[in-house]
Write an enzyme that holds these catalytic residues in place. Structure first.
Site, PDB file in Angstrom:
ATOM      1  CB  ALA A   1      38.478  61.324  -9.692  1.00 55.67           C
ATOM      2  CG  MET A   2      33.669  64.333 -11.704  1.00 62.12           C
ATOM      3  SD  MET A   2      31.939  65.377 -11.691  1.00 62.12           S
ATOM      4  CE  MET A   2      31.511  65.474 -13.477  1.00 62.12           C
ATOM      5  CB  SER A   3      39.108  63.693 -16.143  1.00 64.03           C
ATOM      6  OG  SER A   3      38.624  63.169 -16.954  1.00 64.03           O
ATOM      7  N   GLY A   4      36.517  65.701 -16.851  1.00 69.51           N
ATOM      8  CA  GLY A   4      35.885  66.282 -17.788  1.00 69.51           C
ATOM      9  C   GLY A   4      35.658  65.614 -19.284  1.00 69.51           C
ATOM     10  N   GLY A   5      36.076  64.520 -19.243  1.00 66.52           N
ATOM     11  CA  GLY A   5      35.618  63.390 -20.027  1.00 66.52           C
ATOM     12  C   GLY A   5      34.509  62.685 -20.103  1.00 66.52           C
ATOM     13  CB  VAL A   6      32.868  60.616 -22.469  1.00 72.70           C
ATOM     14  CG1 VAL A   6      34.058  59.460 -22.944  1.00 72.70           C
ATOM     15  CG2 VAL A   6      31.544  59.919 -22.611  1.00 72.70           C
ATOM     16  CG  ASP A   7      35.943  57.037 -20.020  1.00 71.06           C
ATOM     17  OD1 ASP A   7      35.162  56.499 -20.784  1.00 71.06           O
ATOM     18  OD2 ASP A   7      37.119  57.066 -20.579  1.00 71.06           O
ATOM     19  CB  SER A   8      35.380  60.947 -14.879  1.00 74.39           C
ATOM     20  OG  SER A   8      35.423  62.071 -15.552  1.00 74.39           O
TER      21      SER A   8
ATOM     22  CB  CYS B   1      49.203  61.179 -12.741  1.00 75.83           C
ATOM     23  SG  CYS B   1      48.015  62.621 -12.410  1.00 75.83           S
TER      24      CYS B   1
ATOM     25  CB  CYS C   1      47.162  65.666 -19.254  1.00 77.76           C
ATOM     26  SG  CYS C   1      48.343  65.448 -17.973  1.00 77.76           S
TER      27      CYS C   1
END
Length: 383
Positions: free
Chosen positions: A18-25, A112, A209
């Protein structure tokens, strides 16, 4: 290297990230790709950010989707963007507005995770014949006696288990959290930098968000026109102290910004949505020793009746002996408090605190732990 799926080689293991666009994912996707897994990245478009707040950018819309796509291109992995705007509005944004209108304080991130990410997205992952779904959440998944349990992250300052209390056992069996064992966020950024990801130095999102400016009242007014109805400030002794501009502007425990001058320091004690009253009083009036939670979700059935699962439908206390370190968190930043929990009917339970706590806010989550292991929890009510 510990395999995500026991006895199955990484090359034969498909993982949806699940890629949110942040550094973690992004770091999760890169790490699993390096380890040889068949990685597929999925990003959810959850709302039209510009339409909601009349400005560009932010999580699950605009720039974040672009960043996730760039990371996938850098890694050379498949990447899909799925439009879940309608689902997100119904399950998260509408609930957010309605909860405030009911005089409670919502946590949309939990809703969410509960509805869109760990239900709908997980279903998509299974449709793609994935063996697991990985996220950038900071929690640890540990196998004990052949069963998956959720534990707090190794870095207490990054732990996100509070926001995942409604995770079911079936979901946890399918989920993986590759960052939960890291000692700090610096390690995650170092990973992203090593993989050459453009998001290595991207700042963490600090806001809800779909409310990136912090002005949630405007969002509620847009979703529910007429939400800012005036009402009265009422002291706990019954005295009227003037008018306010809408209960959605106030939360339990609030002191600043009340606009009630002079006299003793006053705090918001409770909100009466039906009467449109903001009830205020001294700090000691905030203390509560017992309250009811609803829509409870428990990862461990054994926590009831000393492990006698056959009696799980009968009211019972969690005794101190099998869980000597039982604590509950009453909000995400709460340090935790010792408690016992009694099962009630209709998915409810009563929480009794060893020491009264302030600002027990309806709408917030009460999350129970045995040491570092997440047991589950529910939503705080005004009862």
């Amino acid at each position: 290297m510990t395999h995500l799926i026991p006895n199955k080689n990484p090359a034969d293991t498909r993982v949806v990230v699940a890629m949110s666009g942040g550094v973690d994912s992004s770091a999760v996707a890169a790490l699993l790709h390096e380890q040889g897994y068949d990685v597929i990245g999925i990003t959810l478009q959850l709302y039209d950010h510009g339409q909601m707040v009349n400005k560009k950018g932010a999580c699950c819309a605009g720039q974040d989707i672009h960043d996730a796509r760039r990371v996938a291109e850098t890694l050379g992995i498949p990447h899909y963007v799925l439009n879940y705007e309608n689902r997100f509005k119904e399950s998260v944004m509408d609930d957010f507005a309605d909860t405030y209108l009911a005089g409670e304080t919502p946590i949309p991130c939990i809703k969410c995770n509960q509805s869109v990410k760990f239900h709908d997205l997980l279903s998509v992952a299974k449709d793609l014949q994935a063996d697991a779904m990985a996220t950038g959440h900071y929690v640890q998944r540990k196998i004990q006696q052949g069963r998956a349990h959720m534990h707090r992250a190794a870095d207490p300052s990054r732990d996100q288990s509070y926001f995942l209390f409604a995770t079911t056992q079936e979901q946890l069996d399918f989920l993986r959290f590759p960052l939960g064992h890291l000692k700090s966020k610096d390690e995650t950024r170092a990973l992203a930098a090593r993989f050459g990801l453009q998001v290595a130095d991207k700042p963490d999102s600090q806001d809800i968000c779909f409310v990136p400016t912090g002005g949630y009242a405007k969002v509620i007014e847009k979703l529910r026109p007429g939400a800012l109805e005036p009402g009265e400030f009422i002291h706990v002794d019954g005295t009227s102290l003037g008018t306010h501009e809408g209960i959605i502007n106030y939360t339990v425990g609030q002191r600043k910004g009340l606009g009630i001058g002079g006299g003793e320091a006053l705090y918001v004690i409770r909100l009466d949505a039906q009467k449109k009253h903001v009830v205020v009083g001294p700090k000691e009036a905030l203390l509560k020793a017992s309250f009811v939670i609803r829509e409870t979700s428990w990862l461990d059935a054994e926590m009831w009746n000393n492990g006698d699962v056959e009696k799980k439908n009968t009211p019972s206390f969690i005794p101190a002996s099998p869980h000597p370190h039982l604590t509950v968190k009453l909000r995400s930043a709460h340090a935790g408090a010792s408690a016992t929990i009694e099962r009630l009917e209709n998915g409810r339970a009563r929480v009794t605190l060893a020491e009264p706590q302030a600002a027990v806010s309806p709408g917030q989550a009460c999350v129970a732990y045995a040491g570092d292991r997440l047991l589950g929890g529910g939503w705080i009510t005004g009862e």
